[in-house]
Design a protein around this motif. Sequence first.
Motif, PDB file in Angstrom:
ATOM      1  N   UNK A   1       1.099  -1.225   0.233  1.00 15.93           N
ATOM      2  CA  UNK A   1      -0.190   0.409  -0.280  1.00 15.93           C
ATOM      3  C   UNK A   1       0.387   1.630   0.149  1.00 15.93           C
ATOM      4  N   UNK A   2      -0.037   2.449  -0.376  1.00 13.19           N
ATOM      5  CA  UNK A   2       0.699   3.475  -0.024  1.00 13.19           C
ATOM      6  C   UNK A   2       1.245   3.785   1.542  1.00 13.19           C
ATOM      7  N   UNK A   3       1.715   4.536   1.751  1.00 17.77           N
ATOM      8  CA  UNK A   3       2.816   5.361   3.048  1.00 17.77           C
ATOM      9  C   UNK A   3       0.921   6.435   3.726  1.00 17.77           C
ATOM     10  N   UNK A   4       0.813   6.297   4.353  1.00 24.34           N
ATOM     11  CA  UNK A   4      -0.322   7.669   4.765  1.00 24.34           C
ATOM     12  C   UNK A   4       0.091   9.017   5.559  1.00 24.34           C
ATOM     13  N   UNK A   5      -0.548  10.080   5.037  1.00 24.15           N
ATOM     14  CA  UNK A   5       0.671  11.168   6.159  1.00 24.15           C
ATOM     15  C   UNK A   5      -0.437  12.400   6.090  1.00 24.15           C
ATOM     16  N   UNK A   6      -0.645  12.945   7.361  1.00 27.60           N
ATOM     17  CA  UNK A   6      -1.875  13.654   8.078  1.00 27.60           C
ATOM     18  C   UNK A   6      -0.690  14.747   8.720  1.00 27.60           C
ATOM     19  N   UNK A   7      -0.309  16.172   7.562  1.00 33.08           N
ATOM     20  CA  UNK A   7      -0.216  17.639   8.522  1.00 33.08           C
ATOM     21  C   UNK A   7      -1.552  18.448   8.966  1.00 33.08           C
ATOM     22  N   UNK A   8      -0.687  18.345  10.750  1.00 25.96           N
ATOM     23  CA  UNK A   8      -2.015  18.967  11.435  1.00 25.96           C
ATOM     24  C   UNK A   8      -1.463  20.725  11.589  1.00 25.96           C
ATOM     25  N   UNK A   9      -2.651  21.388  11.887  1.00 32.12           N
ATOM     26  CA  UNK A   9      -2.079  22.858  11.768  1.00 32.12           C
ATOM     27  C   UNK A   9      -2.977  23.368  12.908  1.00 32.12           C
ATOM     28  N   UNK A  10      -1.633  23.952  13.533  1.00 29.72           N
ATOM     29  CA  UNK A  10      -2.030  25.135  14.787  1.00 29.72           C
ATOM     30  C   UNK A  10      -1.903  26.591  14.576  1.00 29.72           C
ATOM     31  N   UNK A  11      -2.394  27.353  14.685  1.00 30.49           N
ATOM     32  CA  UNK A  11      -1.916  28.789  14.914  1.00 30.49           C
ATOM     33  C   UNK A  11      -2.614  29.817  13.383  1.00 30.49           C
ATOM     34  N   UNK A  12      -2.015  30.375  13.377  1.00 25.14           N
ATOM     35  CA  UNK A  12      -2.600  31.513  12.350  1.00 25.14           C
ATOM     36  C   UNK A  12      -2.535  30.833  10.650  1.00 25.14           C
ATOM     37  N   UNK A  13      -2.799  31.521   9.940  1.00 28.04           N
ATOM     38  CA  UNK A  13      -3.578  31.322   8.200  1.00 28.04           C
ATOM     39  C   UNK A  13      -2.344  31.647   7.869  1.00 28.04           C
ATOM     40  N   UNK A  14      -0.681  32.275   8.342  1.00 30.98           N
ATOM     41  CA  UNK A  14       0.348  31.757   8.096  1.00 30.98           C
ATOM     42  C   UNK A  14       0.567  30.342   7.927  1.00 30.98           C
ATOM     43  N   UNK A  15       0.400  29.756   8.871  1.00 31.47           N
ATOM     44  CA  UNK A  15       0.764  28.335   9.279  1.00 31.47           C
ATOM     45  C   UNK A  15       0.072  27.926   8.441  1.00 31.47           C
ATOM     46  N   UNK A  16      -0.828  27.931   8.338  1.00 33.46           N
ATOM     47  CA  UNK A  16      -2.096  27.146   7.505  1.00 33.46           C
ATOM     48  C   UNK A  16      -1.669  27.310   6.215  1.00 33.46           C
ATOM     49  N   UNK A  17      -0.962  28.346   5.731  1.00 30.89           N
ATOM     50  CA  UNK A  17      -0.859  27.390   4.194  1.00 30.89           C
ATOM     51  C   UNK A  17       0.520  27.353   3.753  1.00 30.89           C
ATOM     52  N   UNK A  18       1.120  27.900   5.143  1.00 32.97           N
ATOM     53  CA  UNK A  18       2.758  26.751   4.747  1.00 32.97           C
ATOM     54  C   UNK A  18       2.204  25.546   5.086  1.00 32.97           C
ATOM     55  N   UNK A  19       1.446  24.726   6.164  1.00 34.26           N
ATOM     56  CA  UNK A  19       0.510  23.014   5.828  1.00 34.26           C
ATOM     57  C   UNK A  19      -0.120  23.022   4.421  1.00 34.26           C
ATOM     58  N   UNK A  20      -0.235  23.527   3.764  1.00 36.90           N
ATOM     59  CA  UNK A  20      -0.556  23.882   2.412  1.00 36.90           C
ATOM     60  C   UNK A  20       0.290  22.923   1.015  1.00 36.90           C
ATOM     61  N   UNK A  21       1.491  24.006   1.319  1.00 35.88           N
ATOM     62  CA  UNK A  21       2.689  23.307   0.946  1.00 35.88           C
ATOM     63  C   UNK A  21       2.675  22.204   1.398  1.00 35.88           C
TER      64      UNK A  21
END
Length: 484
Positions: A48-68
């Motif tokens: 199977x393919x490996x699974x990942x999860x990015x969990x964002x804490x904090x501001x919208x700048x962080x949220x945009x970083x998490x999208x990257x």
Amino acid sequence: MVKEMYNDINLDRIDINLEPPTEEPARQYYFMAKCREWVKDFEQKNGRSPKSCVINFGCQMNARDSEKLRGILRDVGYIESSEEKADFVIYNTCTVRENANTRIYGRLGQLKPRKKKNPHMMIGLCGCMMQEPEAVEKLKKSYSFIDLIFGTHNIYKFAELLAARFEAGRMVIDIWKDTDKIVENLPNERKYTFKSGVNIMFGCNNFCSYCIVPYVRGRERSRRPQAIIQEIRRLVADGVSEVMLLGQNVNSYGKTLDIPMSFAQLLKEIEKIEGLKRIRFMTSHPKDLSDELIKVMAESKKICRHLHLPIQSGSTRILEKMNRRYTKEQYLLLVEKLRAAVPDISLTTDIIVGFPGETEEDFKETLDVVRKVRYDSAFTFIYSKRTGTPAAVMEGQVPEEVVKDRFDRLLYEVQSIAGQMCAVHEGSVQEVLVESVSEQDPSMVTGRLSNNLLVHFPGSPELIGSYVDVTLKECKGFYYIGMK
């Protein structure tokens, strides 16, 4: 061309036996290709393919970083999943308040037994908390099971750091104290198909006495206007109709560019982009809100009728202690100018209660500003002592029971006025961008007005991402019930 580089990179055609390129972003695509080899090996061994999860804490700048981060993981071959099922969990941390750090340590404690059972599982930490040397030392000493630690300045190096972890087989730490580097055209995985955040600058030069952000995000640096406009054009071509321009202080955009450009001038250029319907931005510092910007907002057909303008305190004396660099009177004059130029503008704010040395008179000045401005909503905070900031060692820390009493009084005032401000739109027909199915009622959808107010009205999921004219039937304090 940038667009071709961004869209047409084929990782399978990159020769990973060669030396890595020295130029960015080609260097990161090389390491993404290297990581793909590890993913293929994982797939062969586990079926199977490996699974990942990015969990964002904090501001919208962080949220945009998490999208990257999600975009890079997607292109490497990871499948996004829940935290419970992920083979690779990444926490993108916040450190604005000290209890944010405590939460992260708690979450790591919960992951430790899972990691023991699953030797191939990896844990990554990045973001603002990682820019604190004390936090990194604690992680190295007490949480040695973590695989990857990096900060806010080198998010773009994620693929390279991941490749280093695969090769080393042990913890990799890469923290930069500061940088002026901005790397464009890396993948990202957006949360919404129809709207997106767009970083226009990074860092902060303001050094408000209560805030840790300049120490962990570094000095201000603005992206080139051409790069911002190209990114927005790509987003629009991909179905985005609303962008949120992001920066710690968007009003000071352009000061670090070789050819200076004001934020107002940038907005005028972005407005010309065909297919873009709405422009939002945050956060605006009152000291840098220019007459030029107010004029552009007044004349624009795309800039949303909403401005988040943090006051923090209504007392000039406290504002000086906060190092905010404006007075109560200057702030109120700004509001006057805004309301004269954009009569239907919705104003929201941030307010801190119980800053060191705050007296009852100071607090009453804050209440006075709230009554005069009449905010549509306000984010109210009890002052939180943040180690490493000047305010943390100031004399006159306000007793907890006094702060709690003031906070409750402020909240009552803010909510009463916000309810009245919201109600003025009752009965009108407004254009709504539909964002989701209502969490409370699956037969309803939730959308947002230009002025940022939420509306719930009957509708199906097919409406998500579209603009609908809605009659605002009933105000519920902070949102509306509407009808198509």
